[in-house]
Design an enzyme around this catalytic site. Structure first.
Site, PDB file in Angstrom:
ATOM      1  CG  ASN A  10      -2.057   0.980   1.617  1.00  0.00           C
ATOM      2  OD1 ASN A  10      -2.153   2.184   0.516  1.00  0.00           O
ATOM      3  ND2 ASN A  10      -2.093   1.290   2.253  1.00  0.00           N
ATOM      4  CD1 TRP A  11       3.216   0.913  -3.083  1.00  0.00           C
ATOM      5  CD2 TRP A  11       3.298   1.891  -5.115  1.00  0.00           C
ATOM      6  NE1 TRP A  11       3.694  -0.066  -3.384  1.00  0.00           N
ATOM      7  CE2 TRP A  11       4.415   0.480  -5.143  1.00  0.00           C
ATOM      8  CE3 TRP A  11       3.286   2.620  -6.351  1.00  0.00           C
ATOM      9  CZ2 TRP A  11       4.178   0.152  -6.182  1.00  0.00           C
ATOM     10  CZ3 TRP A  11       3.508   2.485  -6.998  1.00  0.00           C
ATOM     11  CH2 TRP A  11       4.661   0.618  -7.526  1.00  0.00           C
ATOM     12  CE  LYS A  12      -0.212   3.009   4.314  1.00  0.00           C
ATOM     13  NZ  LYS A  12      -0.358   3.243   6.182  1.00  0.00           N
ATOM     14  CG  HIS A  96      -5.798   1.890   5.098  1.00  0.00           C
ATOM     15  ND1 HIS A  96      -4.808   2.857   6.010  1.00  0.00           N
ATOM     16  CD2 HIS A  96      -5.012   1.004   4.957  1.00  0.00           C
ATOM     17  CE1 HIS A  96      -4.249   2.511   6.031  1.00  0.00           C
ATOM     18  NE2 HIS A  96      -3.735   1.541   6.066  1.00  0.00           N
ATOM     19  CD  GLU A  98      -3.064   5.860   7.080  1.00  0.00           C
ATOM     20  OE1 GLU A  98      -2.981   5.787   5.239  1.00  0.00           O
ATOM     21  OE2 GLU A  98      -1.495   5.036   7.979  1.00  0.00           O
ATOM     22  CD  GLU A 168      -2.953  -2.113   6.957  1.00  0.00           C
ATOM     23  OE1 GLU A 168      -2.102  -2.462   7.132  1.00  0.00           O
ATOM     24  OE2 GLU A 168      -4.223  -1.360   6.542  1.00  0.00           O
ATOM     25  N   GLY A 174       2.911   2.568  10.935  1.00  0.00           N
ATOM     26  CA  GLY A 174       3.368   3.487  10.926  1.00  0.00           C
ATOM     27  C   GLY A 174       4.710   4.285  12.213  1.00  0.00           C
ATOM     28  CB  SER A 214       5.752  -1.788  11.856  1.00  0.00           C
ATOM     29  OG  SER A 214       5.312  -0.386  11.822  1.00  0.00           O
ATOM     30  N   GLY A 235       3.248  -1.198   4.568  1.00  0.00           N
ATOM     31  CA  GLY A 235       3.081   0.477   3.853  1.00  0.00           C
ATOM     32  C   GLY A 235       4.248   1.062   3.242  1.00  0.00           C
ATOM     33  N   GLY A 236       5.476   1.508   4.484  1.00  0.00           N
ATOM     34  CA  GLY A 236       6.458   1.746   4.345  1.00  0.00           C
ATOM     35  C   GLY A 236       7.169   1.239   3.833  1.00  0.00           C
TER      36      GLY A 236
HETATM   37  P1  13P Z   1       3.070   0.512   7.829  1.00  0.00           P
HETATM   38  O1  13P Z   1       3.513  -1.291   7.340  1.00  0.00           O
HETATM   39  O2  13P Z   1       4.413   1.679   6.875  1.00  0.00           O
HETATM   40  O3  13P Z   1       3.083   0.177   8.810  1.00  0.00           O
HETATM   41  O4  13P Z   1       1.978   0.959   7.157  1.00  0.00           O
HETATM   42  C1  13P Z   1       1.012  -0.351   7.266  1.00  0.00           C
HETATM   43  C2  13P Z   1      -0.577  -0.113   6.608  1.00  0.00           C
HETATM   44  O5  13P Z   1      -1.007   0.775   6.833  1.00  0.00           O
HETATM   45  C3  13P Z   1      -0.209  -0.648   5.273  1.00  0.00           C
HETATM   46  O6  13P Z   1      -2.134  -0.657   4.844  1.00  0.00           O
END
Ligand code: 13P
Length: 253
Positions: A10-12, A96, A98, A168, A174, A214, A235-236
């Site tokens: 997930n590149w956000k 998600h 967020e 999640e 993050g 993470s 994510g990251g």
């Molecule tokens: P991180 O891997 O950066 O913690 O993000 C997880 C995430 O929200 C994937 O959707």
């Protein structure tokens, strides 16, 4: 019966079109030859079509990060399921944390998005997870149950097979604070129990449940060794081909 591992990035809100194409170009090379793991990337809307073109002929799937439930009309700024299909998406991330935290997403709007995605043949990556406060107050399981039932409301059994669930924990996203493999396993196990009780045994057994929060090359192996974790929503660490490909190649570690 085995569930095929599914690792999605997930590149956000990251990557220009050029950067996105560059990343998938590297990724195609770095995960070529990987078998028995399904892989998807979720770039931002603006990069979807270019990434789709770059992915043609590869086994990496394309996912969107969100969608709106209407097909068309006066909804300034929204993107429909059909539009996502047209640019090559097979999956779409829905609900998600967020989006729930910053954009007012509720169980009801998650459910509307789920129906719209399934109606167009898009496979939802249906996200859920508790905040630190909810965990500390002992409300994790009741919250998960609410999010699960809310998102799946009025769906037909035929539609279950297209759904992927992403657990999640919000406190792990993050933050560098990954849940321990045992902690990460608890909720997916609970989800499967509830699915069996409320929906069907087949759904409970076949649905793939990803862990997200993470995830790194260092912790993926321990997470994937858990019975009820079938993949990761990253994510990251999905923003660099070096780290993402290591996660995809978890079986080789
Ligand atoms: P991180 O891997 O950066 O913690 O993000 C997880 C995430 O929200 C994937 O959707």
């Amino acid at each position: 019966m085995g569930r095929l591992p599914f690792i999605a990035g997930n590149w956000k809100l990251n990557k220009t079109v050029e950067e996105a194409v560059d990343l998938v170009r590297q990724l195609k090379a770095s995960i070529s030859g990987v078998k028995d793991v399904e892989v998807a990337v979720a770039p931002s809307f603006t990069a979807l079509y270019a990434v789709y073109k770059e992915l043609e002929g590869s086994s990496i799937h394309l996912a969107a990060q969100n969608l709106f439930w209407e097909e068309k009309g006066a909804y300034t700024g929204e993107v429909s399921p059909l539009m996502l299909k047209e640019v090559g998406c097979q999956y779409v991330i829905i609900g998600h944390s967020e989006r729930r935290q910053f954009f007012g997403e509720t169980d009801e709007t998650v459910n509307r998005r789920m129906k719209a995605a399934l109606g167009q043949g898009l496979k939802p990556i249906f996200c859920m997870g508790e905040t630190l406060k909810e965990r500390e107050e002992g409300n994790t399981f009741s919250l998960i149950e609410r999010q699960l039932k809310g998102g799946l409301r009025d769906l037909g059994e035929m539609e279950f097979k297209s759904i992927v669930i992403a657990y999640e924990p919000v406190w792990a996203i993050g933050t560098g604070k990954t849940a321990t493999p045992q902690q990460a396993e608890e909720v997916p196990r609970f989800i499967r129990e509830r699915l069996e009780r409320v929906y069907s045994r087949q759904f409970a057994e076949e649905v793939r449940i990803q862990y997200g929060g993470s995830v790194t090359p260092e912790n993926i192996k321990g997470l994937m060794s858990q019975t009820n974790i079938d993949g990761a929503l990253v994510g990251g660490a999905s923003l660099k081909s070096e780290t993402f490909s290591k996660i995809v190649r978890f079986k080789e570690m």
